[in-house]
Design an enzyme around this catalytic site. Structure first.
Site, short mmCIF file in Angstrom:
data_model
loop_
_atom_site.label_atom_id
_atom_site.label_comp_id
_atom_site.label_asym_id
_atom_site.label_seq_id
_atom_site.Cartn_x
_atom_site.Cartn_y
_atom_site.Cartn_z
CB THR A 1 -120.45 -26.57 13.93
OG1 THR A 1 -119.27 -27.14 13.35
CG2 THR A 1 -120.07 -25.32 14.72
CE LYS B 1 -116.18 -25.36 13.59
NZ LYS B 1 -115.66 -25.95 12.40
CE LYS C 1 -123.83 -24.31 12.44
NZ LYS C 1 -123.91 -25.69 11.99
P1 NAD Z 1 -125.26 -30.36 4.97
O1 NAD Z 1 -126.43 -29.44 5.03
O2 NAD Z 1 -124.62 -30.67 3.65
O3 NAD Z 1 -125.65 -31.77 5.64
C1 NAD Z 1 -126.55 -31.93 6.70
C2 NAD Z 1 -127.40 -33.18 6.41
O4 NAD Z 1 -128.26 -33.41 7.53
C3 NAD Z 1 -128.29 -33.02 5.17
O5 NAD Z 1 -128.04 -34.08 4.26
C4 NAD Z 1 -129.71 -33.10 5.74
O6 NAD Z 1 -130.65 -33.71 4.86
C5 NAD Z 1 -129.48 -33.90 7.00
N1 NAD Z 1 -130.55 -33.76 7.99
C6 NAD Z 1 -131.19 -32.62 8.38
N2 NAD Z 1 -132.09 -32.91 9.33
C7 NAD Z 1 -132.02 -34.25 9.55
C8 NAD Z 1 -132.70 -35.14 10.42
N3 NAD Z 1 -133.64 -34.71 11.28
N4 NAD Z 1 -132.35 -36.45 10.38
C9 NAD Z 1 -131.40 -36.89 9.53
N5 NAD Z 1 -130.72 -36.10 8.68
C10 NAD Z 1 -131.03 -34.79 8.70
O7 NAD Z 1 -124.19 -29.75 5.98
P2 NAD Z 1 -122.63 -30.12 6.07
O8 NAD Z 1 -121.84 -29.12 5.28
O9 NAD Z 1 -122.45 -31.57 5.87
O10 NAD Z 1 -122.34 -29.73 7.61
C11 NAD Z 1 -122.72 -30.59 8.68
C12 NAD Z 1 -122.23 -29.98 9.98
O11 NAD Z 1 -120.81 -29.84 9.91
C13 NAD Z 1 -122.77 -28.58 10.28
O12 NAD Z 1 -123.04 -28.48 11.65
C14 NAD Z 1 -121.65 -27.65 9.83
O13 NAD Z 1 -121.65 -26.44 10.54
C15 NAD Z 1 -120.43 -28.49 10.18
N6 NAD Z 1 -119.23 -28.17 9.39
C16 NAD Z 1 -119.30 -28.02 8.05
C17 NAD Z 1 -118.15 -27.72 7.33
C18 NAD Z 1 -118.18 -27.55 5.84
O14 NAD Z 1 -117.17 -27.10 5.26
N7 NAD Z 1 -119.26 -27.93 5.16
C19 NAD Z 1 -116.93 -27.57 7.99
C20 NAD Z 1 -116.87 -27.76 9.38
C21 NAD Z 1 -118.05 -28.06 10.06
#
Ligand code: NAD
Length: 288
Positions: free
Chosen positions: A86, A161, A236
């Site tokens: 997102t 979204k 966010k």
């Molecule tokens: P998270 O923080 O658990 O995972 C993100 C991952 O990206 C981490 O493991 C981090 O180490 C990695 N990362 C950061 N910078 C990086 C880079 N330069 N190269 C490679 N990896 C890198 O977050 P999440 O909960 O998995 O969410 C991911 C996305 O999904 C976000 O944009 C969030 O808004 C969206 N989202 C999350 C949810 C939820 O319930 N968690 C629901 C809908 C959407």
């Protein structure tokens, strides 16, 4: 398919695991996480090289832009960059333009359904991008999710979204403040639910995710407001909605107020780490 998967956090790791379990050859990369059972590369470019589709699932638009700049030159011609993070609409559109210039397809497809949906393969994808790129990734949506809606050109997945979640945030606040007003007027919560859930005030927040414990279907309110959908993730998405509204000069006063209230809740009160429906106990504690 040969798939590169970059960003293996709470959402990315189970999504990648479902693709691998369905028989796709998945190579992952993450700067911090290393989920069990997944083949890992030691850079994003290496995970992307030779893949038919590269999926990114990253925290924000700046990180997406920097990862895209690294992987696009490494991807094979005609491959598709599928971003499921997102992020702001501008970043999604900029990344899609760069992909097109590099001879790649691009689809922005943020998800709803949370960690449970990612684990169970029941996410909903809202997708933007050209028809042919959407068709290429459709079989992957079928594995990771239960529904994918093609919303139009690049960035329209993100637009869908944040519009949805702006409604959700404002509606949750409206529902919770009405419960507290009802309490103070001596109206029983069950009676309030029975009326509103079948009257013109009904909504998903009332009918499917009731913020009052013990009322309506099971929801995070029945589990001490453990997320669910955390208040900081709602914040966010609300902030992204206001960035987009500013960029296109859209008047969104309810979205703006919902953003202020969730910012206060998360950053100055006890909202961090609680479900976004914990606005109900927040309002309970307050007077006018
Ligand atoms: P998270 O923080 O658990 O995972 C993100 C991952 O990206 C981490 O493991 C981090 O180490 C990695 N990362 C950061 N910078 C990086 C880079 N330069 N190269 C490679 N990896 C890198 O977050 P999440 O909960 O998995 O969410 C991911 C996305 O999904 C976000 O944009 C969030 O808004 C969206 N989202 C999350 C949810 C939820 O319930 N968690 C629901 C809908 C959407």
């Amino acid at each position: 398919m040969k798939i590169g998967f970059i960003g293996l956090g709470n959402m990315g790791a189970p999504m990648a695991a479902n693709l691998a379990a369905a028989g796709h050859a998945v190579t992952g990369f993450d700067t911090a996480a290393a989920p069990d059972g997944l083949t890992m590369a030691d850079s994003a470019a290496k995970a992307a090289a030779g893949a038919d589709v590269v999926i990114t699932m990253l925290p924000n638009g700046d990180i997406l832009r920097s990862v895209a700049a690294e992987i696009h030159p490494a991807m094979k011609s005609g491959a598709v960059h599928l971003d499921c993070s997102t992020v702001d609409v501008d970043s999604a559109r900029a990344v899609a333009e760069q992909a097109a210039a590099a001879g790649l397809g691009a689809v922005d497809a943020p998800v709803s359904g949370g960690i449970g949906g990612a684990t169970n393969g029941t996410l909903t994808f809202m997708a933007g991008g050209p028809e042919d790129a959407f068709a290429t990734v459709q079989p992957l949506f079928d594995i990771m999710g239960q529904k994918a809606v093609h919303c139009g050109d690049a960035g329209n997945g993100q637009a869908a979204k944040i519009c949805n979640n702006m409604i959700l945030g404002a509606t949750m606040i409206a529902t919770t403040e009405a419960f507290v007003l009802a309490d103070k007027l001596g109206l029983d919560r069950q009676a309030m639910f029975d009326v509103v859930s079948t009257s013109s005030g009904y909504s998903w927040t009332m009918n499917a995710y009731c913020p009052a414990p013990g009322i309506g279907p099971q929801s995070p309110a029945d589990n001490d407001y453990k997320p669910g959908f955390a208040a900081e993730l709602m914040l966010k998405d609300l902030r992204l909605s206001q960035m987009a509204a500013e960029a296109v000069d859209a008047d969104t006063p309810m979205g703006a107020r919902a953003t202020e209230l969730y910012a206060q809740f998360v950053e100055e009160e006890d909202g961090l780490g609680r479900d976004f429906s914990a606005m109900l106990p927040r309002f309970e504690k307050r007077g006018r």
